[in-house]
Design a protein around this motif. Sequence first.
Motif, PDB file in Angstrom:
ATOM      1  N   GLU A 150      29.233 -38.845  23.079  1.00  0.00           N
ATOM      2  CA  GLU A 150      30.441 -38.557  22.302  1.00  0.00           C
ATOM      3  C   GLU A 150      30.108 -37.906  20.978  1.00  0.00           C
ATOM      4  N   PHE A 151      31.079 -37.187  20.465  1.00  0.00           N
ATOM      5  CA  PHE A 151      30.934 -36.510  19.184  1.00  0.00           C
ATOM      6  C   PHE A 151      30.889 -37.510  18.041  1.00  0.00           C
ATOM      7  N   VAL A 152      30.045 -37.234  17.042  1.00  0.00           N
ATOM      8  CA  VAL A 152      29.960 -38.066  15.847  1.00  0.00           C
ATOM      9  C   VAL A 152      30.338 -37.258  14.603  1.00  0.00           C
ATOM     10  N   ALA A 153      29.630 -36.149  14.367  1.00  0.00           N
ATOM     11  CA  ALA A 153      29.869 -35.365  13.153  1.00  0.00           C
ATOM     12  C   ALA A 153      29.320 -33.963  13.342  1.00  0.00           C
ATOM     13  N   ALA A 154      29.845 -33.031  12.545  1.00  0.00           N
ATOM     14  CA  ALA A 154      29.356 -31.658  12.595  1.00  0.00           C
ATOM     15  C   ALA A 154      29.518 -31.010  11.232  1.00  0.00           C
ATOM     16  N   ILE A 155      28.690 -29.986  10.995  1.00  0.00           N
ATOM     17  CA  ILE A 155      28.772 -29.238   9.750  1.00  0.00           C
ATOM     18  C   ILE A 155      28.676 -27.756  10.074  1.00  0.00           C
ATOM     19  N   ARG A 156      29.605 -26.982   9.538  1.00  0.00           N
ATOM     20  CA  ARG A 156      29.681 -25.564   9.853  1.00  0.00           C
ATOM     21  C   ARG A 156      28.700 -24.776   9.003  1.00  0.00           C
ATOM     22  N   TRP A 157      28.143 -23.707   9.600  1.00  0.00           N
ATOM     23  CA  TRP A 157      27.065 -22.985   8.929  1.00  0.00           C
ATOM     24  C   TRP A 157      27.535 -22.173   7.739  1.00  0.00           C
ATOM     25  N   ASN A 158      28.739 -21.581   7.819  1.00  0.00           N
ATOM     26  CA  ASN A 158      29.108 -20.584   6.819  1.00  0.00           C
ATOM     27  C   ASN A 158      29.802 -21.167   5.592  1.00  0.00           C
ATOM     28  N   ASN A 159      30.528 -22.238   5.755  1.00  0.00           N
ATOM     29  CA  ASN A 159      31.264 -22.782   4.600  1.00  0.00           C
ATOM     30  C   ASN A 159      30.967 -24.251   4.332  1.00  0.00           C
ATOM     31  N   GLY A 160      30.098 -24.848   5.160  1.00  0.00           N
ATOM     32  CA  GLY A 160      29.735 -26.241   4.947  1.00  0.00           C
ATOM     33  C   GLY A 160      30.812 -27.238   5.293  1.00  0.00           C
ATOM     34  N   ASN A 161      31.888 -26.787   5.930  1.00  0.00           N
ATOM     35  CA  ASN A 161      32.932 -27.738   6.319  1.00  0.00           C
ATOM     36  C   ASN A 161      32.362 -28.786   7.266  1.00  0.00           C
ATOM     37  N   THR A 162      32.826 -30.005   7.092  1.00  0.00           N
ATOM     38  CA  THR A 162      32.337 -31.106   7.914  1.00  0.00           C
ATOM     39  C   THR A 162      33.466 -31.717   8.727  1.00  0.00           C
ATOM     40  N   TYR A 163      33.085 -32.306   9.847  1.00  0.00           N
ATOM     41  CA  TYR A 163      34.036 -32.900  10.784  1.00  0.00           C
ATOM     42  C   TYR A 163      33.451 -34.223  11.259  1.00  0.00           C
ATOM     43  N   TYR A 164      34.323 -35.217  11.441  1.00  0.00           N
ATOM     44  CA  TYR A 164      33.866 -36.544  11.827  1.00  0.00           C
ATOM     45  C   TYR A 164      34.758 -37.132  12.915  1.00  0.00           C
ATOM     46  N   ALA A 165      34.136 -37.926  13.763  1.00  0.00           N
ATOM     47  CA  ALA A 165      34.925 -38.745  14.675  1.00  0.00           C
ATOM     48  C   ALA A 165      35.649 -39.805  13.858  1.00  0.00           C
ATOM     49  N   ASP A 166      36.821 -40.186  14.314  1.00  0.00           N
ATOM     50  CA  ASP A 166      37.596 -41.190  13.571  1.00  0.00           C
ATOM     51  C   ASP A 166      36.822 -42.496  13.415  1.00  0.00           C
ATOM     52  N   SER A 167      36.009 -42.810  14.401  1.00  0.00           N
ATOM     53  CA  SER A 167      35.295 -44.086  14.394  1.00  0.00           C
ATOM     54  C   SER A 167      34.225 -44.174  13.306  1.00  0.00           C
ATOM     55  N   VAL A 168      33.820 -43.032  12.768  1.00  0.00           N
ATOM     56  CA  VAL A 168      32.751 -43.052  11.751  1.00  0.00           C
ATOM     57  C   VAL A 168      33.220 -42.523  10.399  1.00  0.00           C
ATOM     58  N   LYS A 169      34.431 -42.023  10.348  1.00  0.00           N
ATOM     59  CA  LYS A 169      34.940 -41.430   9.115  1.00  0.00           C
ATOM     60  C   LYS A 169      34.916 -42.449   7.987  1.00  0.00           C
ATOM     61  N   GLY A 170      34.378 -42.036   6.851  1.00  0.00           N
ATOM     62  CA  GLY A 170      34.284 -42.925   5.705  1.00  0.00           C
ATOM     63  C   GLY A 170      33.010 -43.751   5.675  1.00  0.00           C
ATOM     64  N   ARG A 171      32.268 -43.762   6.773  1.00  0.00           N
ATOM     65  CA  ARG A 171      31.011 -44.528   6.825  1.00  0.00           C
ATOM     66  C   ARG A 171      29.796 -43.626   6.995  1.00  0.00           C
ATOM     67  N   PHE A 172      29.975 -42.516   7.701  1.00  0.00           N
ATOM     68  CA  PHE A 172      28.866 -41.594   7.974  1.00  0.00           C
ATOM     69  C   PHE A 172      29.085 -40.303   7.187  1.00  0.00           C
ATOM     70  N   THR A 173      27.978 -39.682   6.793  1.00  0.00           N
ATOM     71  CA  THR A 173      28.042 -38.400   6.092  1.00  0.00           C
ATOM     72  C   THR A 173      27.008 -37.454   6.683  1.00  0.00           C
ATOM     73  N   ILE A 174      27.454 -36.286   7.084  1.00  0.00           N
ATOM     74  CA  ILE A 174      26.545 -35.251   7.571  1.00  0.00           C
ATOM     75  C   ILE A 174      26.282 -34.274   6.433  1.00  0.00           C
ATOM     76  N   SER A 175      25.031 -33.852   6.331  1.00  0.00           N
ATOM     77  CA  SER A 175      24.663 -32.873   5.304  1.00  0.00           C
ATOM     78  C   SER A 175      23.500 -32.041   5.838  1.00  0.00           C
ATOM     79  N   ARG A 176      23.186 -30.983   5.109  1.00  0.00           N
ATOM     80  CA  ARG A 176      22.101 -30.126   5.565  1.00  0.00           C
ATOM     81  C   ARG A 176      21.323 -29.589   4.383  1.00  0.00           C
ATOM     82  N   ASN A 177      20.066 -29.273   4.628  1.00  0.00           N
ATOM     83  CA  ASN A 177      19.217 -28.622   3.650  1.00  0.00           C
ATOM     84  C   ASN A 177      18.606 -27.407   4.341  1.00  0.00           C
TER      85      ASN A 177
END
Length: 124
Positions: A45-72
């Motif tokens: 199942e999907f957990v989280a994603a981060i878009r390459w061009n604008n850094g927008n992030t997306y979360y499954a409802d079950s993890v929203k507010g607890r998990f954070t996706i980021s990139r370097n």
Amino acid sequence: VQLQASGGGSVQAGGCLRLSCVASGRAFSRYSMGWFRRPPGKEREFVAAIRWNNGNTYYADSVKGRFTISRNNANNTVYLQMSGLKSEDTAAYYCAAEVGGSKNLIWQRTYDYWGQGTQVTVSS
């Protein structure tokens, strides 16, 4: 593109873990990245994603507010910071790369490359 996920382990409920996923290649900054998980006996199942061009992030409802996706982009790494872990977060976690600019980052079939899983076990 090769993806190497790490950082899994065993933790008590309420604890934290940070998963990392390192990608090979020089075009990482142009990849959208996602995290998925497969709980025991269930479908992936999907957990989280981060878009390459604008850094927008997306979360499954079950993890929203607890998990954070980021990139370097400097070190070709995407992270998943997990806090407030619950027993239902127990799963094998997979990172994935999308290289074609697809709009939908929630669908597994969007992704072109997958890493091996890293196990997260949360005990209550």
